[in-house]
Design a protein around this motif. Structure first.
Motif, mmCIF file in Angstrom:
data_model
loop_
_atom_site.group_PDB
_atom_site.id
_atom_site.type_symbol
_atom_site.label_atom_id
_atom_site.label_comp_id
_atom_site.label_asym_id
_atom_site.label_seq_id
_atom_site.Cartn_x
_atom_site.Cartn_y
_atom_site.Cartn_z
ATOM 1 N N GLU A 94 -3.799 -1.214 -4.455
ATOM 2 C CA GLU A 94 -2.578 -0.469 -4.792
ATOM 3 C C GLU A 94 -2.552 -0.072 -6.267
ATOM 4 O O GLU A 94 -2.103 1.024 -6.627
ATOM 5 N N LEU A 132 0.816 -1.215 0.000
ATOM 6 C CA LEU A 132 0.000 0.000 0.000
ATOM 7 C C LEU A 132 0.851 1.268 0.000
ATOM 8 O O LEU A 132 0.380 2.336 -0.433
ATOM 9 N N THR A 189 6.047 -3.966 -6.503
ATOM 10 C CA THR A 189 5.769 -3.225 -5.270
ATOM 11 C C THR A 189 7.041 -3.139 -4.442
ATOM 12 O O THR A 189 8.063 -3.757 -4.775
#
Length: 408
Positions: free
Chosen positions: A141, A89, A105
């Motif tokens: 996300e 996130l 990520t």
């Protein structure tokens, strides 16, 4: 006699924990390298640096937590998953363009290690729970997730559930194997006790019954009582009502079987024993003993068990062929095995008599002879022709299996 505890430990699960430990370290380094090479793309590099610093410290500090099922607690799993979700996130905060790109990520594939920990610890249900949170975090996300995003989260979900299911099957298999080993150990212990009882107590009771009946009077009553006790004891031994001293359990390293045994064997470091010295005392006016000119070496425990089997065969000669029967013992020393033959000139054994004796609880041949040889990894063959005597051939390999062999 010393009591010795033998432990058999099995684990399919433990190698998975070791693999997970290595996976977490390698994927941590991978996440750091990705961020270093892509640092020019970060609008807020301090976010990536701060998160990766926490990730590195957390991964290295919690290596003992993924060493086994006991150390990997629910609190650890929850915190570990929270760190993985936080990294996912925080990725758009560090890189604004991450929402419109299918780039990695911040934790990258390190997140899969967190999900795998759930799978190994709790099975497929725990894996489904953790991977669902990871899937939702990845979709949030991305904002506008692409087909590749859905493909990746589905792959993680299916893989983690499959691994969790495999772990559950492996645990069930370990418990089944542990129970099978427990039953085998109990059976071997019962047979050992039955052999000892047959070679001592049952033989004495049978002798008292015969002598008492022959003497008559009060001795006949004593013989009758001895006969009743012999039958009762044979029934008890053949029914298997012998308490065992082993338990099975699920430990952190896998399923465990412990057996506590009476260790009356020779010390394991002692030299091999000459079988001739154990068989020579049987020689006499009614027993001829033929031996090689050189020592016949066997492990002490194996030699002792083989000599006991020979003694049981000679006991059968005296009981069934009569006190005046002639017996011969022949010892042959071959490169890979030792063969001992016991032959007599008695009336022989009628066909089907051995099976009938076993049904009546008379387990002399089955336990005292064949049972001993089986435990040593050898064989016992009995050849008998009515009117032409009986021959028992005992074969023992030089490197024997089982408890008795391992003691040498």
């Amino acid at each position: 006699m010393a009591r010795r505890e033998r432990v058999v430990r099995m684990s399919v699960e433990q190698p998975l924990w070791r693999a997970l430990t290595g996976y977490r370290v390698l994927t941590m380094l991978y996440a750091v390298l990705l961020s270093v090479y892509g640092r020019d793309k970060y609008e807020r590099p301090w976010v990536a640096v701060a998160y990766l610093a926490v990730l590195v410290v957390w991964t290295l500090a919690t290596l003992p937590k993924v060493s086994g099922a006991v150390a990997c607690t629910k609190r650890f799993l929850g915190t570990d998953l929270a760190i993985a979700l936080a990294g996912i996130l925080l990725t758009p905060l560090a890189n604004v363009e991450a929402r419109s790109m299918d780039g990695p990520t911040l934790p990258s594939i390190w997140t899969a290690g967190s999900v795998l920990a759930f799978a190994i610890k709790g099975g497929w249900r725990w894996a489904a729970f953790a991977s669902t949170f990871v899937a939702v975090a990845n979709i949030v996300e991305r904002g506008n997730p692409s087909r590749d995003t859905f493909h990746n989260v589905l792959l993680v979900w299916v893989a983690s559930v499959a691994i969790g299911y495999v772990v559950e099957v492996a645990r069930a298999s370990e418990r089944t194997l542990a129970r099978a080993l427990e039953i085998e150990a109990a059976t071997r212990e019962r047979e050992r006790l039955a052999r000892d009882i047959h070679d001592s107590v049952l033989q004495v009771l049978a002798m008292v019954q015969r002598r008492g009946t022959a003497l008559g009077g009060e001795a006949a009553e004593l013989g009758r009582m001895a006969g009743e006790q012999e039958v009762a004891l044979r029934t008890l031994v053949s029914s298997g009502l012998v308490p065992t001293t082993r338990v099975s359990e699920d430990a952190t390293e896998g399923a465990v079987v412990r057996s506590v045994e009476v260790d009356d064997d020779e010390p394991s470091g002692r030299a091999d024993c000459d079988l001739r010295s154990l068989l020579a005392p049987h020689a006499g006016s009614r027993v001829s003993f033929a031996e090689p000119g050189a020592p016949v070496l066997l492990a002490p425990a194996a030699a002792k068990e083989l000599a006991a089997a020979v003694g049981a065969a000679l006991d059968n000669v005296r009981v069934h062929a009569g006190e005046n029967a002639q017996a011969w013992i022949l010892v042959e020393d071959w490169p890979d095995e030792v063969i001992v033959t016991v032959r007599d000139d008695g009336p022989g054994i009628p066909e089907g008599r051995l099976a009938q004796a076993e049904g009546e609880g008379r387990m002399g041949v089955a336990l005292s002879i064949r049972g001993r040889l089986r435990d040593l990894g050898g064989t016992a063959e009995l050849i008998s022709v009515p009117g032409q005597g009986t021959e028992v051939e005992l074969k023992v390999p030089k490197v024997s299996r089982g408890k008795a062999g391992s003691a040498g």
